[in-house]
Scaffold this motif. Structure first.
Motif, PDB file in Angstrom:
ATOM      1  N   THR A 109       6.360  -2.645  -2.779  1.00  0.00           N
ATOM      2  CA  THR A 109       5.288  -2.343  -1.751  1.00  0.00           C
ATOM      3  C   THR A 109       4.146  -2.293  -2.036  1.00  0.00           C
ATOM      4  O   THR A 109       3.700  -1.478  -3.163  1.00  0.00           O
ATOM      5  CB  THR A 109       5.866  -1.233  -0.655  1.00  0.00           C
ATOM      6  N   THR A 139       0.508  -0.122  -1.805  1.00  0.00           N
ATOM      7  CA  THR A 139       0.085   1.291  -1.196  1.00  0.00           C
ATOM      8  C   THR A 139      -0.734   1.252  -0.044  1.00  0.00           C
ATOM      9  O   THR A 139      -1.758   0.537  -0.041  1.00  0.00           O
ATOM     10  CB  THR A 139      -0.510   1.884  -2.608  1.00  0.00           C
ATOM     11  N   ARG A 140      -0.261   2.103   0.731  1.00  0.00           N
ATOM     12  CA  ARG A 140      -1.173   2.636   2.026  1.00  0.00           C
ATOM     13  C   ARG A 140      -1.565   4.037   2.111  1.00  0.00           C
ATOM     14  O   ARG A 140      -0.827   4.896   2.371  1.00  0.00           O
ATOM     15  CB  ARG A 140      -0.487   1.890   3.301  1.00  0.00           C
ATOM     16  N   ASN A 156       0.892   5.948   0.346  1.00  0.00           N
ATOM     17  CA  ASN A 156       2.479   5.759   0.763  1.00  0.00           C
ATOM     18  C   ASN A 156       2.738   4.456   0.845  1.00  0.00           C
ATOM     19  O   ASN A 156       2.054   3.424   0.422  1.00  0.00           O
ATOM     20  CB  ASN A 156       2.382   6.407   2.271  1.00  0.00           C
ATOM     21  N   MET A 157       3.997   4.075   1.157  1.00  0.00           N
ATOM     22  CA  MET A 157       4.455   2.633   1.284  1.00  0.00           C
ATOM     23  C   MET A 157       3.808   2.119   2.349  1.00  0.00           C
ATOM     24  O   MET A 157       3.319   2.704   3.231  1.00  0.00           O
ATOM     25  CB  MET A 157       5.942   2.590   1.193  1.00  0.00           C
ATOM     26  N   CYS A 158       3.846   0.589   2.385  1.00  0.00           N
ATOM     27  CA  CYS A 158       3.095   0.028   3.723  1.00  0.00           C
ATOM     28  C   CYS A 158       3.898   0.185   4.845  1.00  0.00           C
ATOM     29  O   CYS A 158       5.137   0.434   4.696  1.00  0.00           O
ATOM     30  CB  CYS A 158       2.847  -1.449   3.252  1.00  0.00           C
ATOM     31  N   VAL A 214       5.066  -1.258  -7.433  1.00  0.00           N
ATOM     32  CA  VAL A 214       3.862  -1.011  -6.426  1.00  0.00           C
ATOM     33  C   VAL A 214       2.601  -1.539  -6.855  1.00  0.00           C
ATOM     34  O   VAL A 214       2.291  -1.869  -7.934  1.00  0.00           O
ATOM     35  CB  VAL A 214       3.524   0.632  -5.911  1.00  0.00           C
ATOM     36  N   THR A 223      -1.804  -1.109  -6.179  1.00  0.00           N
ATOM     37  CA  THR A 223      -2.929  -0.234  -5.555  1.00  0.00           C
ATOM     38  C   THR A 223      -4.178  -1.115  -5.719  1.00  0.00           C
ATOM     39  O   THR A 223      -4.204  -1.700  -6.757  1.00  0.00           O
ATOM     40  CB  THR A 223      -2.835   1.101  -6.084  1.00  0.00           C
ATOM     41  N   GLN A 255      -0.440   5.086  -6.855  1.00  0.00           N
ATOM     42  CA  GLN A 255       0.705   4.535  -7.272  1.00  0.00           C
ATOM     43  C   GLN A 255       1.892   5.121  -7.550  1.00  0.00           C
ATOM     44  O   GLN A 255       3.139   4.872  -7.006  1.00  0.00           O
ATOM     45  CB  GLN A 255       0.442   3.840  -8.905  1.00  0.00           C
ATOM     46  N   THR A 296       3.304   6.769  -4.131  1.00  0.00           N
ATOM     47  CA  THR A 296       4.014   5.666  -3.366  1.00  0.00           C
ATOM     48  C   THR A 296       5.419   5.300  -3.777  1.00  0.00           C
ATOM     49  O   THR A 296       6.332   5.247  -2.982  1.00  0.00           O
ATOM     50  CB  THR A 296       3.144   4.211  -3.103  1.00  0.00           C
TER      51      THR A 296
END
Length: 204
Positions: free
Chosen positions: A80, A82-83, A86-88, A116, A118, A125, A128
């Protein structure tokens, strides 16, 4: 034995890492490796506006995984972007849809991990990956990371991803940086290492 590499990618960085994870997992004899993606949740207009539509054409052929099929695999490695550390949202929504599996304990004892991307070197990183780990622990997964046996995360000669929690890449603020040779090697190591542990557990 079967391993699933399950990912969401906006601009292709995680897709390239997923391919490397799968390459490593395929090095383990007798391991069938499947690569799938989670459903898109953003409206098409937003994807067009952000330029993601064109980038996603590169992996549009990859099938979408249903939650129920997770029971078919011995190991599942989640990828995923990173958002905000956190995960997307797409990956979160997919994991949120696995409540029925959680209620039955259907994934207890499976081997899992995460990788991940970023925008920056310190863009979340590890937080997440730890967020994905939290969801996997609730499901009863046995977690596998990227140990320091992979020496590629020990160097400081170049900007590089790679954490003991899992493989990672730095994409750049505009997505201009692609996964480096070192980062892809870390992903291959994680895929191989995870599959090896799943195989050992299956043989018990």
């Amino acid at each position: 034995m079967k391993t699933l590499v399950l990912f969401y990618s906006t601009y292709g960085h995680i897709w390239k890492m997923a391919e490397a994870i799968a390459e490593g997992a395929r090095e383990v004899a007798g391991n069938e490796v499947v690569v799938k993606r989670v459903p898109e949740t953003l409206p098409q207009a937003v994807l067009d506006q952000t330029g993601a539509t064109g980038a996603q054409q590169a992996f549009a052929h990859v099938p979408v995984a249903t939650p129920d099929e997770l029971t078919q695999y011995d190991a599942i490695i989640f990828g995923t972007p990173t958002r905000y550390g956190n995960m997307c949202g797409q990956m979160q929504a997919y994991l949120d849809s696995t409540g029925g599996l959680w209620a039955k304990g259907a994934l207890v004892g499976k081997v899992g991990g995460a990788f991940v991307s970023t925008a920056t070197q310190h863009g979340g990183q590890e937080t997440t990956i730890r967020a994905v780990h939290t969801a996997l622990l609730h499901h009863g997964f046995i977690l596998v990371g990227l140990p320091y046996a992979w020496q590629g995360q020990m160097g400081h000669e170049e900007v590089t991803g790679g954490t003991p929690y899992g493989a990672s890449t730095v994409a750049g603020g505009k997505g201009e940086r692609q996964p480096s040779a070192n980062e892809l090697e870390g992903a291959r190591f994680q895929g191989r290492h995870t599959a090896e542990i799943a195989q050992k557990l299956a043989a018990k």
